[in-house]
Design a protein around this motif. Structure first.
Motif, mmCIF file in Angstrom:
data_model
loop_
_atom_site.group_PDB
_atom_site.id
_atom_site.type_symbol
_atom_site.label_atom_id
_atom_site.label_comp_id
_atom_site.label_asym_id
_atom_site.label_seq_id
_atom_site.Cartn_x
_atom_site.Cartn_y
_atom_site.Cartn_z
ATOM 1 N N HIS A 11 0.853 -1.178 0.000
ATOM 2 C CA HIS A 11 0.000 0.000 0.000
ATOM 3 C C HIS A 11 0.888 1.226 0.000
ATOM 4 C CE1 HIS A 11 -3.631 -2.304 0.806
ATOM 5 N NE2 HIS A 11 -2.910 -3.011 1.649
ATOM 6 N N PRO A 12 0.495 2.269 -0.727
ATOM 7 C CA PRO A 12 1.351 3.468 -0.749
ATOM 8 C C PRO A 12 1.392 4.126 0.632
ATOM 9 C CG PRO A 12 -0.723 3.888 -1.867
ATOM 10 C CD PRO A 12 -0.712 2.435 -1.516
ATOM 11 N N CYS A 13 2.519 4.705 0.926
ATOM 12 C CA CYS A 13 2.703 5.396 2.201
ATOM 13 C C CYS A 13 3.465 6.686 1.922
ATOM 14 C CB CYS A 13 3.493 4.511 3.161
ATOM 15 S SG CYS A 13 3.817 5.299 4.732
ATOM 16 N N PHE A 14 2.982 7.773 2.427
ATOM 17 C CA PHE A 14 3.630 9.053 2.220
ATOM 18 C C PHE A 14 4.373 9.439 3.483
ATOM 19 C CE2 PHE A 14 -0.107 8.817 -0.457
ATOM 20 C CZ PHE A 14 0.459 9.038 -1.703
ATOM 21 N N MET A 15 5.564 9.972 3.319
ATOM 22 C CA MET A 15 6.344 10.386 4.480
ATOM 23 C C MET A 15 7.247 11.541 4.106
ATOM 24 S SD MET A 15 9.193 7.333 4.801
ATOM 25 C CE MET A 15 8.060 5.999 4.469
ATOM 26 N N ASP A 16 7.772 12.163 5.117
ATOM 27 C CA ASP A 16 8.699 13.264 4.958
ATOM 28 C C ASP A 16 9.914 12.805 4.143
ATOM 29 O OD1 ASP A 16 9.615 15.988 5.998
ATOM 30 O OD2 ASP A 16 11.265 14.655 6.611
ATOM 31 N N LYS A 17 10.399 13.656 3.266
ATOM 32 C CA LYS A 17 11.521 13.322 2.375
ATOM 33 C C LYS A 17 12.772 12.935 3.168
ATOM 34 C CE LYS A 17 14.246 15.253 -1.401
ATOM 35 N NZ LYS A 17 14.478 16.432 -2.237
ATOM 36 N N ASP A 18 13.092 13.694 4.238
ATOM 37 C CA ASP A 18 14.274 13.381 5.054
ATOM 38 C C ASP A 18 14.121 12.041 5.768
ATOM 39 O OD1 ASP A 18 15.517 15.761 4.311
ATOM 40 O OD2 ASP A 18 14.731 16.867 6.039
ATOM 41 N N HIS A 20 12.357 9.533 4.686
ATOM 42 C CA HIS A 20 12.508 8.529 3.640
ATOM 43 C C HIS A 20 13.986 8.266 3.350
ATOM 44 C CE1 HIS A 20 12.595 6.915 -0.478
ATOM 45 N NE2 HIS A 20 11.449 6.323 -0.127
ATOM 46 N N SER A 21 14.776 9.330 3.285
ATOM 47 C CA SER A 21 16.216 9.186 3.029
ATOM 48 C C SER A 21 16.899 8.415 4.151
ATOM 49 C CB SER A 21 16.876 10.554 2.884
ATOM 50 O OG SER A 21 16.393 11.211 1.754
ATOM 51 N N ALA A 27 18.034 0.926 5.782
ATOM 52 C CA ALA A 27 17.648 -0.327 5.127
ATOM 53 C C ALA A 27 18.815 -0.879 4.322
ATOM 54 C CB ALA A 27 16.435 -0.092 4.232
ATOM 55 N N SER A 28 19.471 -0.001 3.591
ATOM 56 C CA SER A 28 20.618 -0.420 2.778
ATOM 57 C C SER A 28 21.741 -0.973 3.657
ATOM 58 C CB SER A 28 21.113 0.767 1.958
ATOM 59 O OG SER A 28 22.226 0.410 1.199
ATOM 60 N N MET A 32 18.557 -4.748 3.533
ATOM 61 C CA MET A 32 17.122 -5.020 3.418
ATOM 62 C C MET A 32 16.529 -4.043 2.421
ATOM 63 S SD MET A 32 16.091 -5.381 7.466
ATOM 64 C CE MET A 32 14.403 -5.886 7.194
ATOM 65 N N SER A 33 15.409 -4.426 1.854
ATOM 66 C CA SER A 33 14.703 -3.471 1.000
ATOM 67 C C SER A 33 14.041 -2.425 1.902
ATOM 68 C CB SER A 33 13.640 -4.180 0.169
ATOM 69 O OG SER A 33 12.562 -4.595 0.992
ATOM 70 N N LEU A 34 13.784 -1.266 1.334
ATOM 71 C CA LEU A 34 13.114 -0.211 2.088
ATOM 72 C C LEU A 34 11.741 -0.705 2.561
ATOM 73 C CD1 LEU A 34 12.933 2.691 3.127
ATOM 74 C CD2 LEU A 34 12.096 3.359 0.863
ATOM 75 N N TYR A 35 11.053 -1.425 1.706
ATOM 76 C CA TYR A 35 9.733 -1.974 2.028
ATOM 77 C C TYR A 35 9.816 -2.906 3.251
ATOM 78 C CZ TYR A 35 5.460 -4.727 1.509
ATOM 79 O OH TYR A 35 4.272 -5.360 1.736
#
Length: 178
Positions: A11-18, A20-21, A27-28, A32-35
């Motif tokens: 499902h799509p999830c919206f979050m702050d750009k920072d 997310h970074s 995750a990297s 692991m994948s970000l998901y």
């Protein structure tokens, strides 16, 4: 970690750009994948919250214990505050914690405040305003507990090279940093 979810259940999830970074970098680093990493973090957080423990109440404790485990190579014992009766032991423990706070955090003041919050949160909800951290709790009515914790916090201040004072009274304990 749980089994990988079917990719169609995304499902799509919206979050702050920072945010997310930062998540992508972590995750990297964990390969692991970000998901998968985001789902792991969220499911862990939900499990903690649903068990009746608030994430906010354990955040400082986890940070402090993490710093201690990175810097301290010894034995950590968890015991009731009434366990040691020898005069000076609580002050000595506070001094050791002050050294750990000073060495583990780039900002000694931040380290002392976090250490204080970690110690006091066992008794109830922390009140923080400016440079003051305190707790008011009926659990602090025992003179023995107040004196032990007061000695511990005074030792913490003493070895951390931070100027401040211990605030104490029946049912109230904390630090005021100058």
């Amino acid at each position: 970690m749980s089994e990988k979810k079917n990719k169609s259940s995304r499902h799509p999830c919206f979050m702050d750009k920072d945010l997310h970074s930062r998540l992508s970098e972590l995750a990297s680093s964990k390969k692991m994948s970000l998901y998968d990493y985001t789902n792991y973090l969220l499911s862990s957080a939900l499990e903690i919250e649903s068990s009746g423990v608030s994430l906010e109440s354990v955040k400082e404790l986890i940070i402090v214990l993490g710093k201690i485990s990175q810097s301290y190579k010894g034995t950590i014992t968890i015991a009731p505050f009434s366990m040691t009766e020898t005069s000076g032991e609580w002050r000595d423990l506070g001094k050791r914690l002050g050294i750990i706070a000073r060495e583990s955090f780039q900002n000694s003041k931040e380290g002392v405040i976090r250490m204080c919050k970690s110690i006091l949160q066992v008794y109830g909800s922390i009140q923080e305003s400016g440079n003051t951290v305190k707790i008011m709790s009926p659990n602090l009515l025992s003179e023995n507990v107040i004196n032990n914790l007061k000695d511990l916090l005074e030792g913490l201040l003493e070895s951390s090279s931070i100027q401040g004072e211990v605030i104490h009274d029946k049912g109230v304990l904390g630090l005021k940093i100058y």
